[in-house]
Design a protein around this motif. Structure first.
Motif, short mmCIF file in Angstrom:
data_model
loop_
_atom_site.label_atom_id
_atom_site.label_comp_id
_atom_site.label_asym_id
_atom_site.label_seq_id
_atom_site.Cartn_x
_atom_site.Cartn_y
_atom_site.Cartn_z
N ILE A 59 17.01 -24.15 -63.78
CA ILE A 59 16.40 -25.47 -63.99
C ILE A 59 17.41 -26.59 -63.75
CG2 ILE A 59 14.71 -24.60 -65.64
CD1 ILE A 59 16.48 -25.88 -67.88
N ALA A 60 18.42 -26.29 -62.92
CA ALA A 60 19.47 -27.29 -62.69
C ALA A 60 18.89 -28.61 -62.19
CB ALA A 60 20.50 -26.76 -61.69
N ALA A 61 17.81 -28.55 -61.41
CA ALA A 61 17.23 -29.78 -60.87
C ALA A 61 16.35 -30.51 -61.86
CB ALA A 61 16.42 -29.44 -59.61
N THR A 62 15.96 -29.85 -62.96
CA THR A 62 14.97 -30.45 -63.85
C THR A 62 15.42 -30.52 -65.30
OG1 THR A 62 13.91 -28.29 -64.20
CG2 THR A 62 13.09 -29.63 -62.37
N ILE A 63 16.70 -30.32 -65.57
CA ILE A 63 17.19 -30.37 -66.95
C ILE A 63 16.87 -31.72 -67.57
CG2 ILE A 63 19.29 -30.38 -68.37
CD1 ILE A 63 20.50 -28.39 -66.44
N GLN A 64 16.33 -31.68 -68.78
CA GLN A 64 16.00 -32.90 -69.51
C GLN A 64 17.17 -33.32 -70.40
OE1 GLN A 64 12.90 -34.44 -68.78
NE2 GLN A 64 13.16 -32.86 -67.20
N PRO A 65 17.22 -34.59 -70.80
CA PRO A 65 18.39 -35.08 -71.56
C PRO A 65 18.71 -34.26 -72.80
CG PRO A 65 17.09 -36.94 -70.81
CD PRO A 65 16.31 -35.71 -70.45
N GLU A 66 17.70 -33.90 -73.60
CA GLU A 66 17.98 -33.13 -74.81
C GLU A 66 18.47 -31.73 -74.48
OE1 GLU A 66 13.50 -32.67 -74.05
OE2 GLU A 66 15.07 -34.18 -73.83
N GLN A 67 18.03 -31.17 -73.36
CA GLN A 67 18.54 -29.88 -72.92
C GLN A 67 19.97 -30.02 -72.41
OE1 GLN A 67 15.51 -29.09 -69.96
NE2 GLN A 67 14.37 -27.73 -71.34
N LEU A 96 13.96 -27.42 -80.48
CA LEU A 96 13.36 -27.92 -79.25
C LEU A 96 11.85 -27.77 -79.40
CD1 LEU A 96 15.57 -26.47 -76.33
CD2 LEU A 96 15.54 -28.81 -77.22
N THR A 97 11.14 -28.87 -79.38
CA THR A 97 9.69 -28.82 -79.58
C THR A 97 8.90 -29.32 -78.38
OG1 THR A 97 9.75 -31.01 -80.62
CG2 THR A 97 9.92 -29.10 -82.08
N THR A 98 9.55 -30.05 -77.46
CA THR A 98 8.84 -30.58 -76.31
C THR A 98 8.79 -29.54 -75.21
OG1 THR A 98 9.55 -32.82 -76.85
CG2 THR A 98 8.73 -32.43 -74.62
N GLY A 99 7.59 -29.14 -74.84
CA GLY A 99 7.42 -28.11 -73.83
C GLY A 99 7.20 -28.69 -72.45
#
Length: 710
Positions: free
Chosen positions: A186-194, A536-539
């Motif tokens: 998920i290198a292209a889509t990592i979210q800030p909290e991740q 982590l709760t946001t899917g």
């Protein structure tokens, strides 16, 4: 490449899309050529390195390093070389990709590694905090692209300095792309909290409580890749271990780390790590529960140290004209002092020997003057000294000790140490029923011929750790950690004594009889009671309709976890009641295969055979049931054949896997199959990333009874 951004692009998001695509494709061609030269240079270095004059050890180390780099380049999976770009206020432009690419080591990079400090702004910057970024560009590549430049089909610009910030259609498309094949990075889509979790330091132990679809597994794997990049010597020297629940799961995630440029990482299961013997026996539920209970750690410790005995007489040693004697009282003090220090058993034995020899040396030197190391080594091997050590601190093996624990006290086939299940003071550690549950009904002739169960291997590992400290790792990533028993946790803790842990799991998905109900207690068993606990709760993977259905089960699971939410508003849920479940599943599968993506049929173990046979007979379609790349219940692939897209598997094998379309057969049977059946159903319902069909004849669990019926 570090260049100045085109001034014209500062005046509009994209003035000429075709022109920009041509420029970016040309840059990709340049990167591809540079990467090929990098691979050639590494191959040349291997040849040159073999002729370098050096000492044997240095030459071997150099050769290993060069061959490892060549192997890394040779095994690099195909794919686009960059997925993003940053244009900064200082005029610099950075393309972001999965590995650094440059014309030569000293040249500015054509592509910056996603783990580099400068890349962090790609994941963290926003209109509220641009972090020096004028524009963030994302690139759209054709699905399953092998990295052909022509596959660069689109791009998006966010002018952060101008306050622009919007949901990315490219990111959404990548997240929602059909799941065919193994897990993707998920290198292209990592979210800030991740990203915050991924970039945690090497000394930080983390526990990620992640609802389904929040990317906790991907976070753990990307954190491993980040640590290998930022602290290569420290982590590689001490080792990095990724522990998964089973081989099917490890096969599913096997391509993530190589895609991120990291190979040679040990990915294993705990059963494989502790496999001293083949599993040739099986415990009943009562025995397994006792053997996995944390009280067994104390049982085993006492059983082991019950072999230590205080000396009954003096030690006499004839050394030429010298007659050396140590009284029983002094010997008892030595043994008692070593026991009080509580070292590993083998270390304690060595300490007793060393201190006895030291006392003998002091007495000899008072009469004969200083004695050298040769005298010490000779006395260490002297028969009276060895006989004393063997008598008071005997050699033993984990198998010998465990055999005594599992055998009735006094059995002449095993060493007599009393009843190791009896503790003084305090009485029995285990109840009479528990002691009876774990005793061998028919003991083997000796511990050497014993048939060990899977739970026995956990106990043997505990004993091995009590005898000698095992090799540890600098970092251990543990997935599905909620299913570990206290004794399994202790096995992991021994391997991370001096390293950190990344613990991943979801208490709501705990399905073993000993599954954790509280992370703090589980972390204490893992040896990291103060690890940072992050929910982590946001899917991003499971659509809201599916998450909402699964969340109905949470109040019935007895675990205090926050309900998951999903940013995906797509997704379909259909609940079908029918008289014939097999026929209903066949019809649901036929409809699912008319659409794109993988299809998983999940059922209780007893229903897998009939469903597989019915699907095999469905117009010659067939259901994948032969051993494949990811286990005995199905195969994954990117081919066009429907057989490659369809998997039938039992609910017990579904954890950690995902399919575009899931057909759940008879939820009531899944719930009834095991004590934590509702937890298992929660897992099964959240394996779908686009569409979910629930097919049933028996009534649904009460919490799902109001679900919409198709």
């Amino acid at each position: 490449m570090t260049t100045s951004p085109d001034p014209a692009l500062d005046r509009a998001p994209v003035l000429d899309l075709d022109l920009e695509l041509r420029r970016e494709r040309a840059h990709h061609d340049e990167c591809r050529a540079a990467l090929a030269r990098m691979a050639e240079d590494v191959a040349d270095q291997v040849v040159i390195g073999e002729d370098v004059a050096a000492s044997g050890a240095d030459a071997e180390a150099l050769g290993h390093h060069l061959r490892s780099r060549a192997k890394e380049f040779g095994e690099q999976p195909p794919g686009p070389l960059f997925f993003g770009r940053l244009d900064r206020e200082d005029g610099q432009t950075h393309h972001i990709g999965r590995r650094r690419i440059a014309e030569h080591p000293a040249a500015p990079p054509l592509v910056v590694d996603w783990r580099a400090p400068v890349s962090r702004a790609y994941y963290q910057a926003g209109a509220h905090d641009p972090q020096g970024v004028v524009r963030r560009r994302r690139f759209g590549w054709a699905p399953y692209s092998a990295g052909d430049t022509a596959d660069l089909t689109g791009l998006e610009d966010e002018r952060l300095a101008a306050g622009e910030e919007a949901a990315s259609a490219i990111v959404a498309g990548e997240i929602e792309r059909p799941r065919v094949g193994p897990m993707r990075d998920i290198a292209a889509t990592i979210q800030p909290e991740q990203d915050d979790l991924v970039r945690s330091g090497p000394a930080t132990s983390l526990c990620v409580q992640g609802a389904p679809g929040t990317g906790k597994t991907a976070v753990g794997l990307h954190r491993a890749a980040y640590l290998l990049y930022t602290h290569p010597q420290r982590v590689r020297r001490s080792g990095l271990l990724v522990l998964g629940p089973n081989r099917t799961f490890l096969s599913y995630i096997s391509e993530v780390l190589p895609a991120l440029g990291e190979s040679g990482i040990r990915q294993s299961t705990l059963d494989e790590e502790i496999a001293r013997h083949e599993v040739r026996s099986f415990d009943g539920e009562a025995a397994a529960r006792v053997k996995h209970d944390v009280r067994m750690a104390e049982v085993l410790r006492r059983a082991l140290h019950a072999r230590v005995a205080l000396p009954e007489g003096e030690l006499a040693l004839a050394d030429g004209p010298l007659r050396l004697r140590l009284p029983a009282s002094l010997l008892a003090e030595i043994v008692a002092a070593v026991r009080a220090e509580a070292p590993p058993y083998a270390t304690g034995r060595d300490r007793v020997r060393a201190r006895v020899v030291r006392e003998l040396q002091l007495r000899a030197e008072r009469r004969a003057g200083p004695l050298g190391n040769a005298w010490v080594r000779r006395v260490e091997r002297a028969r009276p000294v060895s006989a004393f050590v063997d008598a008071c601190w005997p050699r033993t093996t984990p198998e010998e000790v465990l055999a005594a624990v599992l055998t009735e006290p006094g059995d002449p086939r095993f060493a007599e140490v009393g009843d190791p299940l009896l503790t003084e003071p305090g009485g029995h550690l285990l109840t009479a029923e528990e002691r009876e549950a774990i005793r061998w009904a028919k003991p083997p002739r000796s511990f050497r011929s014993a048939k060990w169960s899977a739970a026995d291997l956990v106990l043997l590992d505990e004993l091995a750790g009590l005898i000698e400290r095992p090799r540890g790792y600098g970092h251990v990533v543990v997935d599905e950690a909620q299913d570990l028993s206290p004794m399994q946790c202790r096995a992991i803790a021994r391997r991370a004594d001096f390293g950190a842990l990344t613990v991943l799991g979801d208490l709501a998905q705990g399905t073993t009889p000993w599954a954790a109900r509280d992370w703090r207690e589980q972390l204490a068993h893992l040896g990291k009671p103060d690890a940072e606990l992050v929910p982590l709760t946001t899917g991003y993977r499971v659509p809201a309709a599916i998450v909402d259905l699964a969340n109905r089960l949470l109040p019935e699971l007895g675990t205090d976890v926050p309900a998951g939410v999903s940013l995906r508003r797509d997704g379909e849920v259909t609940v079908r009641r029918c008289e014939d479940v097999v026929d209903g599943v066949v019809r649901a599968v036929r409809a699912a295969l008319a659409r794109e993506g993988s299809v998983g049929v999940i059922a209780a173990e007893e229903h897998v055979g009939p469903l597989t046979a019915a699907l095999d007979a469905m117009g010659g379609l067939g259901a994948s049931g032969a051993p494949g790349a990811f286990g005995a219940f199905g195969a994954f692939g990117q081919g066009d054949g429907e057989r490659e897209r369809l998997t039938v598997l039992p609910a017990t094998a579904a954890k950690g896997l995902e399919y575009d379309h899931v057909v759940v057969a008879e939820p009531a049977a899944i719930v009834a199959a095991e004590p934590r059946g509702l937890h298992r159903l929660y897992v099964v319902l959240t394996r779908a990333v686009s569409r979910l069909d629930v097919v049933h004849a028996a009534p649904l669990p009460a919490c799902l009874a109001t679900a919409q019926i198709a």
